[in-house]
Write an enzyme that holds these catalytic residues in place. Structure first.
Site, short mmCIF file in Angstrom:
data_model
loop_
_atom_site.label_atom_id
_atom_site.label_comp_id
_atom_site.label_asym_id
_atom_site.label_seq_id
_atom_site.Cartn_x
_atom_site.Cartn_y
_atom_site.Cartn_z
N GLY A 90 33.97 9.89 -23.81
CA GLY A 90 34.37 8.80 -22.90
C GLY A 90 33.17 7.94 -22.53
O GLY A 90 32.03 8.29 -22.79
N ARG A 171 28.53 -6.37 -23.07
CA ARG A 171 28.98 -6.27 -24.45
C ARG A 171 30.40 -6.83 -24.51
O ARG A 171 31.16 -6.69 -23.56
CB ARG A 171 28.96 -4.79 -24.83
N ARG A 178 38.02 3.40 -30.27
CA ARG A 178 37.31 4.08 -31.36
C ARG A 178 38.21 5.09 -32.06
O ARG A 178 39.28 5.43 -31.55
CB ARG A 178 36.13 4.88 -30.76
N ASP A 247 33.10 8.87 -32.48
CA ASP A 247 33.23 8.10 -31.23
C ASP A 247 32.48 6.78 -31.31
O ASP A 247 32.59 5.95 -30.41
CB ASP A 247 32.73 8.92 -30.03
#
Ligand code: AMP
Ligand code: MG
Length: 493
Positions: A90, A171, A178, A247
Site C-alpha cells: 500500500g 506525481r 498496480r 507493486d
C-alpha cells in the site's frame, strides 16, 4: 486555465470505497520551499503552475492544505517483492489528493499512512530529484510514465544511512493502480472486490475492452501488450528499472516508481542498477522476462474473473493471453532496433536484421561501447563510403570487430538504397542525444544538497527534448566522467 484554487475535481478512484484505500490527510513537512514546477505536466490538467503564487503552491503541495473538492487517500495493494509475496504493502508515503481532468494527483513523501508500517512516510531530496528528473526524461524519450508536476524541499530532517532533508513531489498519472492492487484481493480471496476493481478499470481506463465478448480477457490482453511494449522501450533506450516488483508495475503500462534505476552508460546486459539486488534478479537483460513473470502473477490474480466456475478453462484463457507476450515484445524490440539502425520504417524488416542488431550488441558489450553515444553517432555513417567510419570504429577497442559489422551494415543500407541525409534525420528522432545518466542526477543532487537547485531546471529542459541539440549542454552528451563508476544506488530513499 485553472489556478490551484479553482481546479475542478472528479475523484473516480475514491468512489470504489474504503476496501480499496484508507482516507488519510498528509502531514505537512517543516519549512517547505519550492524547488521546481513543471508547466508541461501542468498543461495536462489545465493548470497555469508557473504563475501560481508561492503560498498556494507550498500550502497545497507541502501537505498543509488539502483541496476542498479532493478526497485524500492512500491506496491499498500487495505484491511480489523479489519473487516473494508480501500480503500488504500500500501507499506508505504517497497520498492521492484527488483527480482532476483525468489525472490522479499524488503527493510522494507526504507523511505516514496506515500502510507505512514502521517507516516515516517521507522521501529524501536525493531520491525525489531522481524520480522528478527521470519521469520527465522518460516522457521526453516517448516512453509511457507517471509525470512530475512539482517538487518541494524542506528543512525537515529524516534518518536514512545519514541525516537528510525531506522533500515532496507531486506525481501525476491517469491511474496509479498496480498489478499488486489486483493481487491483494486474489490472495485474500475477496473476489467480489477483485471484480469491482476490474470493472472500475474497464470503465474508466479501458472502455474499448467493454465492447469485447470477454472484457476481462481483453483487459488482461491489453496489460500484456502494453507491458511487452514498455519492456521493449526500456531495453531500446538502455533503462534499468531496478525494482521490478509487482507493486511497481502499472496496469496502464506506465513506468512507475523510480528508485534505484539507471540508464546504461557502456552497453552492459549484466548491469544491475540496484546495489541491494544481490541476486541480480532485476539485471538489465532479464527485464523482459521479469515483465512476463510479473504478468503471470497478475494473470493468476485475475483467474477468478476469467472463468469463475471453471478453473481449468480460466487457466487456459490466461495462458493463451500470456503467450502473446513474447511475440509482442520481440516485434516491438526488433522494429525499434531497425529504427535505431536507420532502416526505412515501413519497409518490411529483412531477414537478418535481428541478427545484425544482435551482432552489434555483442561487440558493443565486449568493447564496453557507450550505448547512447554509439547510436547517436551511427547517424553519421555513410552508406556509400567508409571514409567516415573512424569516429565510430574508435569507440571500439577491437576495431576489426566493428569493421566486420560495418561491412554487413553497409550492405544492408545499400540494398534498400538508403539516403544518408534522410536516414540521419530519422535516426536522430529515435536515438537520443541525452539520457539521465546516473552521474548527471548525482551532480544535480550534490548541488541541491548544497542549496543550489539550478541544475534541476537545466537538466529538465535538456531531458524534455532529448533528441534535440543543446549546444550549451554538450558536456552531458559525452562520455561520463570516471567517477561515475563509483556511484552506488541503493533502495534507500
Ligand atoms: P518502493 O520500494 O519504493 O516501491 O516501496 C515499497 C513499499 O514500501 C511501498 O509500500 C512504499 O509505500 C513503502 N515505503 C517505502 N519507503 C517508505 C517510507 N519512507 N515510509 C513509508 N513507507 C515507505
Ligand atoms: Mg513502490
Amino acid at each position: 486555465m485553472h489556478t490551484l484554487n479553482t481546479l475542478p475535481f472528479n475523484n473516480r478512484f475514491a468512489t470504489l470505497g474504503e476496501d480499496f484505500f484508507q482516507r488519510v490527510e498528509p502531514t505537512a513537512v517543516e519549512k517547505p520551499f519550492l524547488i521546481h514546477v513543471n508547466q508541461q505536466a501542468a498543461d495536462l490538467i489545465n493548470l497555469n503552475i508557473e504563475s501560481e503564487n508561492n503560498a498556494d503552491l507550498l500550502a497545497y503541495f507541502s501537505g498543509e492544505k488539502t483541496f476542498v473538492e479532493g478526497d485524500a487517500l492512500a491506496m491499498l495493494y500487495s505484491g511480489h517483492q523479489f519473487g516473494h509475496y508480501v500480503s500488504q504493502l500500500g501507499d506508505g508515503r504517497a497520498i492521492m489528493l484527488g483527480e482532476t481532468n483525468g489525472y490522479e494527483l499524488q503527493l510522494k513523501g507526504s507523511g505516514q499512512t496506515p500502510f507505512s508500517r514502521n517507516a516515516d512516510g517521507r522521501a529524501v531530496l536525493r531520491s525525489t530529484i531522481r524520480e522528478y528528473l527521470c519521469s520527465e526524461a522518460m516522457h521526453g524519450l516517448g516512453i509511457p510514465t507517471t509525470r512530475a508536476l512539482c517538487m518541494l524541499g524542506s528543512e525537515e530532517v529524516v534518518h536514512r544511512e545519514r541525516l537528510e532533508y525531506a522533500s515532496v513531489m507531486v506525481r501525476m498519472a491517469p491511474s496509479h493502480v498496480r498489478f499488486g492492487s489486483f493481487e491483494v484481493f486474489f490472495h485474500r480471496r475477496q473476489f467480489d472486490l477483485l471484480k469491482q476493481l476490474a470493472d472500475f478499470m474497464l470503465e474508466e481506463h479501458f472502455p474499448e475492452c467493454l465492447q469485447q465478448e470477454e472484457p476481462y480477457v481483453g483487459l488482461l490482453q491489453e496489460v500484456v501488450t502494453r507491458t511487452a511494449k514498455l519492456m521493449a522501450q526500456w531495453q531500446l533506450v538502455g533503462f534499468a528499472h531496478g525494482v521490478m516488483n509487482t507493486d511497481n508495475m502499472s496496469i496502464l503500462g506506465l513506468t512507475l516508481d523510480y528508485g534505484p534505476f539507471g540508464f546504461l552508460d557502456s552497453y552492459n546486459p549484466d548491469f544491475i542498477g540496484n546495489h541491494s539486488d544481490h541476486q541480480g534478479r532485476y539485471v538489465f537483460h532479464q527485464q523482459p522476462n521479469i515483465g512476463l513473470w510479473n504478468l503471470n502473477m497478475l494473470a493468476q490474480a485475475m483467474l477468478p474473473l476469467l472463468e469463475a466456475d471453471n478453473p481449468e478453462l480460466a487457466v487456459e484463457k490466461a495462458r493463451a493471453v500470456l503467450q502473446s507476450y513474447q511475440p509482442s515484445y520481440l516485434d516491438a524490440f526488433n522494429s525499434g532496433m531497425s529504427e535505431k539502425m536507420g532502416f526505412y520504417a515501413g519497409t518490411n524488416s529483412k531477414e537478418g536484421d535481428a541478427e545484425l542488431a544482435n551482432n552489434l550488441l555483442t561487440i558493443m558489450a565486449k568493447n564496453q561501447v557507450d550505448y547512447t553515444i554509439f547510436f547517436r553517432k551511427l547517424a553519421d555513417f555513410k552508406a556509400y563510403s567508409s571514409k567516415n567510419d573512424s569516429e565510430l570504429r574508435d569507440l571500439f577497442l577491437d576495431r576489426e570487430a566493428f569493421d566486420h559489422w560495418a561491412v554487413d551494415y553497409r550492405q544492408r543500407l545499400i540494398e534498400e538504397g538508403s539516403d544518408d541525409v534522410q536516414r540521419k534525420r530519422a535516426m536522430n528522432q529515435v536515438n537520443p542525444k541525452y539520457i539521465l545518466r546516473n552521474y548527471m542526477a548525482q551532480i544535480a543532487i550534490e548541488k541541491a544538497e548544497a542549496g543550489d537547485y539550478s541544475e534541476i531546471d537545466k537538466m529538465m529542459r535538456l531531458l524534455q527534448t532529448p533528441f534535440d541539440e543543446h549546444p550549451d549542454a554538450e558536456i552531458y552528451a559525452g562520455h561520463p566522467p570516471s567517477w561515475a563508476e563509483q556511484i552506488s544506488v541503493s533502495c534507500s530513499s
